[in-house]
Design a protein around this motif. Structure first.
Motif, short mmCIF file in Angstrom:
data_model
loop_
_atom_site.label_atom_id
_atom_site.label_comp_id
_atom_site.label_asym_id
_atom_site.label_seq_id
_atom_site.Cartn_x
_atom_site.Cartn_y
_atom_site.Cartn_z
N PHE A 8 0.84 -1.19 0.00
CA PHE A 8 0.00 0.00 0.00
C PHE A 8 0.88 1.24 0.00
CE2 PHE A 8 0.39 1.76 4.28
CZ PHE A 8 0.87 0.68 5.00
N SER A 9 0.28 2.37 -0.26
CA SER A 9 1.02 3.63 -0.31
C SER A 9 0.35 4.65 0.59
CB SER A 9 1.12 4.15 -1.74
OG SER A 9 -0.17 4.36 -2.28
N TYR A 10 1.14 5.65 1.00
CA TYR A 10 0.64 6.69 1.91
C TYR A 10 1.36 8.00 1.58
CZ TYR A 10 0.00 9.35 6.23
OH TYR A 10 -0.29 10.32 7.15
N VAL A 45 10.49 5.58 -0.38
CA VAL A 45 10.00 6.96 -0.29
C VAL A 45 10.26 7.61 -1.65
CG1 VAL A 45 10.22 9.18 0.87
CG2 VAL A 45 10.51 7.05 2.17
N ASP A 46 9.16 8.02 -2.30
CA ASP A 46 9.24 8.57 -3.66
C ASP A 46 10.03 7.66 -4.60
OD1 ASP A 46 7.68 10.72 -3.02
OD2 ASP A 46 9.32 12.17 -2.89
N GLY A 47 9.79 6.35 -4.44
CA GLY A 47 10.39 5.36 -5.33
C GLY A 47 11.77 4.90 -4.95
N PRO A 56 14.42 11.10 7.16
CA PRO A 56 13.44 12.20 7.27
C PRO A 56 12.47 12.21 6.08
CG PRO A 56 15.56 13.05 6.53
CD PRO A 56 15.77 11.60 6.79
N VAL A 57 11.20 12.04 6.37
CA VAL A 57 10.16 12.08 5.34
C VAL A 57 9.52 13.48 5.38
CG1 VAL A 57 7.99 11.08 4.52
CG2 VAL A 57 9.72 9.62 5.60
N ILE A 65 4.97 0.57 0.83
CA ILE A 65 5.45 -0.73 1.30
C ILE A 65 5.19 -1.70 0.17
CG2 ILE A 65 5.19 -2.59 2.98
CD1 ILE A 65 4.42 -0.54 5.02
N VAL A 66 6.27 -2.27 -0.36
CA VAL A 66 6.16 -3.07 -1.58
C VAL A 66 6.53 -4.53 -1.31
CG1 VAL A 66 6.64 -1.11 -3.07
CG2 VAL A 66 8.54 -2.47 -2.21
N ASP A 67 6.07 -5.40 -2.23
CA ASP A 67 6.43 -6.80 -2.14
C ASP A 67 7.93 -6.95 -2.34
OD1 ASP A 67 3.88 -7.73 -1.69
OD2 ASP A 67 3.41 -7.86 -3.82
#
Length: 294
Positions: A8-10, A45-47, A56-57, A65-67
């Motif tokens: 999923f992404s956020y 984060v941004d790929g 730091p985000v 969060i990827v497979d």
């Protein structure tokens, strides 16, 4: 990550370090689980794949969060569940019946061989190293190192590194004493049986603390904490006080209604070999232990 975990992404709404952000948006996972996800490179984060907890985000950045190949490798494990993994250690829950490492039969499947195959699926150069062991018929928490350096560091400083070793035992009979300490010298014979003596017999001083959880006329569920970690220590000490571990024919048990040894490594608390952080790993007590003690 298990297959049940979905990608999923956020989109970040404010500035934050990565770990606190993940803890906030993934509410159904423990801190250790999220650290494992980070260590496996499953967060970007941004790929860009990020593994640092304090990365730091910025507001507006996309956290995903990827497979990962680790998910495929973990799904192939048999008799093992991964509790935690980072670049230094691999912590598992081992099922009863599985050896930690091969004995005479080098072809037998073991926790070590399963995990070696697992880490090599991610990178053929990866290896794992044995830090400590559980008996074949004991289930529960077991830790491996991912480098020889970490293995040596853990083993050479084991007494300082390990802050808690907690087991749960199902023993025969109704244990009258609510809590206590068993202390004796343990010595192994040529037939691989360990004997206990109240005075120094040339063996190793061994100390076991126990606390009754619940029990009935036939069985008692006991929390056991090791002050020393000798071979078969809990099994011998339970026999010493007249309450052998269920299913432990070698050390005095005469019944086995649960069809396994009634011993489970419930929790292990250590200082992380790299960060010095206190980390506690635990797994649930087998339901068969609980049912027999009600």
């Amino acid at each position: 990550m298990k297959n049940k975990d979905r990608s999923f992404s956020y989109r970040a709404t404010e500035e934050s370090e990565l770990l606190p952000l993940l803890l906030n948006i993934i509410s159904n996972k423990s801190r250790n689980s999220i650290k494992s996800i980070l260590a496996r490179g499953q967060v970007s984060v941004d790929g860009q794949s990020i593994t640092k907890h304090n990365y730091p985000v910025q507001a507006g950045q996309l956290v995903e969060i990827v497979d990962n190949r680790a998910a495929i490798g973990e799904s192939s494990l048999s008799g093992i569940s991964i509790l935690f993994e980072d670049e230094d250690i691999l912590v598992i829950e081992k099922e009863a019946g599985l050896l930690t490492v091969a004995g005479k039969d080098k072809s037998e499947r073991t926790a070590y061989s399963e995990l070696m195959n697992y880490v090599k699926q991610i990178n053929p150069r990866n290896r794992i190293f044995i830090v400590h062991r559980l008996d074949r018929d004991t289930s529960g928490v077991l830790i491996f190192a991912k480098s020889e350096e970490v293995k040596k560091q853990l083993q050479d400083n084991w007494d300082d590194v390990v802050k808690e070793r907690l087991y749960t035992a199902l023993v025969e009979g109704n244990l009258k004493k609510e809590k206590g300490t068993i202390q004796s010298y343990l010595k192994e014979t040529r037939t691989y049986k360990v004997y206990s003596n109240p005075t120094d017999n040339g063996g190793q001083l061994s100390i076991t603390h126990f606390r009754k959880i619940r029990g009935n006329r036939q069985f008692t569920l006991v929390a056991v904490e090791l002050e020393t970690g000798r071979k078969n220590q809990i099994r011998v000490h339970m026999q010493d006080i007249g309450h052998p571990v269920v299913g432990d024919k070698k050390y005095g048990s005469t019944v086995n209604p649960i069809k396994r040894l009634g011993l489970h490594a419930t929790a292990l608390t250590i200082l992380h070999p790299r960060t010095g952080e206190i980390m506690r790993f635990e797994c649930e007590v087998p339901t068969s232990f609980v049912k027999k003690s009600l």
